[in-house]
Design an enzyme around this catalytic site. Structure first.
Site: not given
Ligand code: 9MR
Length: 672
Positions: A492, A533, A569, A598, A600
């Site tokens: 990101e 990513n 997402h 990722e 969903d």
């Molecule tokens: O699913 C993850 C969530 O449990 C955490 O609280 C959050 C912050 O660390 O990150 C979420 O995963 C993210 C991923 O690491 C990067 N892409 C977006 C995902 C959804 O927010």
């Protein structure tokens, strides 16, 4: 034209403004920080937060900037070609993981792990030593304001909003603190305001006269120095803001009886569905606002249940039992105050025990169908799944359905390396053991990200950032490269408008941090597959364009980049799959591999499971029809454990039952 698929139609916690549109001017001294990442709910035992809910959406955190320049601005920023990294220093800049970080074997009856011996971290790292403020910090007075000035604002003609009479404040535990916040703007109008770092139990209330008040009655556990931030918002230009930080010093009064004794509580554990004859654990935590440890009573323990004290947390008791028949178990829990036994707190926990037959899914398993087509098909694993009541069925189904697993949270910097030299390896070690037992590939997520950073990294000197990043990469890969062949190296780095995002890393190294990170990863793990990513890069728009430009620059610079991870997402009404297909082809044309990392698909109001099923199938087709698409990975697999669980975005429901999306994936995987 696609809408931003990442953002929610109904925002639970709004993300702050897009940073690239703002010039961050820090009036404060270099090194001070006003941001705080939210605690990761996955870090159950270590961070004491054992409330068993699914993840809340968290806002992206603005990174405090020490610059007066627009960060990033454009991906045209030059990345030097064929950079040669200097050797990592010896001794290292930051302390290496010490022997006292090595996990130890978890006690019997404290986890649901059965296929391997689970380990746990040997120590607890209390939250308060992570961010310790001293009397000297308090005496230094409030921090200078941090002004955010949008590019189109001229501070000479529009002065920023400010607060009148702000100062640090002192209060005794048990006393009520009230602080008035009165924002003004020399250009006229009434500024708005919002708080940050609100202490637990405090409120920030509107006085309906342009002012707001912070009200807080701290108690014994609050003794110490706290930071509270408040941001004033310009009445004319909402992104023109000044953020102020005051410090609140809480001391113990000489007469402790002046402190009210409040009732204790037991943590809320939401309902779980488990399988008959599987081990069940419940991490039960009692709490008391006054900081004492209440006594726990389990009024109706299941037959054969054992209770084990948590190795680090006096307030946590681990209940373990194996239900031998289908039933609904209700556990009635009670916390009794240690000083006044007439004060109690109650909670009940419902566990639904289903027969094995209720977990049988029709047809062939997804991994079997995917493996036959040479496709990696997977999920992101819940951190510390083995400490959840339903950990056994969770791992059983994951083992049956997937041939690849991503680390959802356990490798994030703030969790893994919260203090210099301290590492929490156990969660990832357990996952790697599980993946081996289940013959799954592990996908490492993520080495370099602007979020989830520990305070010590956020406060580090700019000149140290490169080595902090490289040493972290080297240590993580040093431990896991042999078991984890695929890595999200940089996550990101792009803003919605396609420019590079400001971050701790960008501040320290400029655009080069991306190249440096990949080179370090290649050096530390020569055989690993290394990918970039990001979200919102698959459908057409400035962010996708920015990503394509960045990938081209990295290739031109000779960066060791193997592919691109598309997060995806989405929402169920997403209808730009044609753009996703076109973007995949552009990446393939660059000779890069494609990973869906990722996925969903949330169901918002008015959307249906049928739409969700159809979109899962379309995305799968986009991958299957593209020879360079190597992996199809969902961000979890059961709605029980999703960062967007309110939107039921996955293909098994929260009782591990098949949804239409599961069947459509199965059908598509089985087709030619
Ligand atoms: O699913 C993850 C969530 O449990 C955490 O609280 C959050 C912050 O660390 O990150 C979420 O995963 C993210 C991923 O690491 C990067 N892409 C977006 C995902 C959804 O927010």
């Amino acid at each position: 034209m696609a809408m931003n698929a990442y953002r929610l139609p109904r925002v639970i916690v709004p993300r702050p403004a897009v940073l690239s549109a703002i010039i961050m001017i820090t009036v404060a001294a270099v090194g001070c920080s006003s941001s705080s990442d939210t605690t990761d709910p996955g870090t159950i035992a270590q961070n004491i937060d054992i409330e068993d809910g699914s993840d809340e959406l968290t806002p992206d955190q603005e990174v405090p900037s020490n610059d007066t320049q627009l960060p990033g601005g454009s991906t045209d920023t030059l990345i030097p070609a064929n950079l040669v990294l200097s050797p990592l220093p010896s001794p290292p800049l930051t302390p290496a993981p010490a022997e006292d970080s090595e996990p130890v074997r978890a006690e019997r009856n404290t986890t649901t792990a059965e296929a391997y011996f689970a380990v746990r971290d040997p120590q607890i790292i209390p939250a308060d030593i992570l961010d310790d403020l001293t009397d000297a910090d308090f005496e230094a007075g409030p921090l200078p304001a941090v002004i955010s000035t949008p590019a189109d604002v001229d501070p000479a003609t529009n002065t920023p909003p400010f607060f009148v009479d702000l100062d640090n404040v002192e209060v005794f535990a048990g006393q009520q603190l009230s602080v008035l916040f009165d924002p003004e703007d020399a250009d006229g109008g009434l500024p708005g305001m919002f708080p940050g770092n609100l202490p637990i139990g405090a409120s920030f209330d509107d006085n309906r006269n342009g002012t707001k008040s912070l009200t807080w009655r701290p108690l014994e556990p609050d003794v110490g120095i706290h930071e509270f931030t408040v941001t004033a918002v310009d009445p004319a230009v909402p992104l023109y803001r000044s953020t102020h930080t005051i410090r609140i010093k809480v001391s113990l009064p000489s007469d402790l009886s002046t402190i009210v004794n409040l009732p204790p509580s037991v943590n809320n554990i939401r309902p779980h569905t488990v399988q008959v004859d599987d081990p069940v654990v419940a991490y039960i935590k009692v709490g008391d606002p006054n900081g004492t440890i209440p006594t726990l009573n389990i009024l109706n323990p299941p037959p054969g249940a054992t209770l084990t004290p948590h190795p680090h947390e006096e307030a946590i008791t681990i209940l373990h039992f194996v239900p031998d028949a289908p039933q609904i178990i209700t556990l009635d829990l009670q916390a009794v105050d240690s000083v006044d036994p007439s004060l109690t707190g109650e909670q009940s926990v419902t566990i639904e025990v289903l027969p094995s037959s209720d977990f049988i899914r029709p047809g062939a398993r997804l991994r079997q169908l995917a493996s036959a087509r040479d496709l990696l098909f997977g999920y992101a694993v819940l951190q510390s799944y083995y400490e959840r009541p339903d950990g056994a069925i969770y791992t059983q189904i994951a083992g049956e359905e997937f041939n690849i697993v991503s680390t959802e949270n356990s490798l994030k910097f703030d969790f893994l390396n919260p203090m210099p030299g301290k590492f929490r390896w156990a969660a990832t070690d357990n996952l790697v053991q599980l993946a081996k037992a289940q013959r799954q590939t592990v996908h490492g997520h993520t080495l370099v990200w602007h979020r989830q950073l520990p305070p010590w990294v956020k406060r580090s000197a700019l000149a140290d950032r490169e080595l902090i990043m490289r040493e972290f990469i080297d240590r993580v890969l040093g431990r896991y490269a042999a078991d984890v062949p695929l890595w999200d190296v940089v996550n990101e780095s792009l803003e919605e408008d396609g420019t590079l995002r400001n971050s701790v890393w960008f501040e320290g190294m400029g655009a080069s941090y991306i190249d440096i990170a990949f080179r370090q990863a290649r050096e530390s793990a020569p055989d690993a597959t290394l990918i970039y990513n990001d979200y919102d890069i698959a459908f057409a728009g400035p962010k996708s364009d920015g990503m394509l430009a960045l990938m081209q620059q990295l290739k031109d610079a000779g960066t060791p980049l193997d592919g691109v991870g598309f997060q995806l997402h989405l929402f169920a009404d997403f209808d730009d799959v044609d753009e996703v297909i076109a973007t995949f082809q552009r990446i393939a044309d660059m000779d890069l591999d494609i990973y869906i990392t990722e996925l969903d698909i949330s169901i918002a109001d008015g959307q249906t499971e049928a739409q969700q099923a159809d979109l899962y199938e379309q995305i799968l087709s986009a991958c299957l029809d593209q020879p360079r698409c190597k992996a199809f990975q969902a961000w979890g697999y059961t709605d029980m454990y999703s960062w967007r669980s309110n939107f039921n975005p996955l293909f098994l429901d929260d009782r591990y039952q098949v949804k239409p999306a599961y069947l459509s994936l199965q059908k598509r995987l089985g087709e030619n």
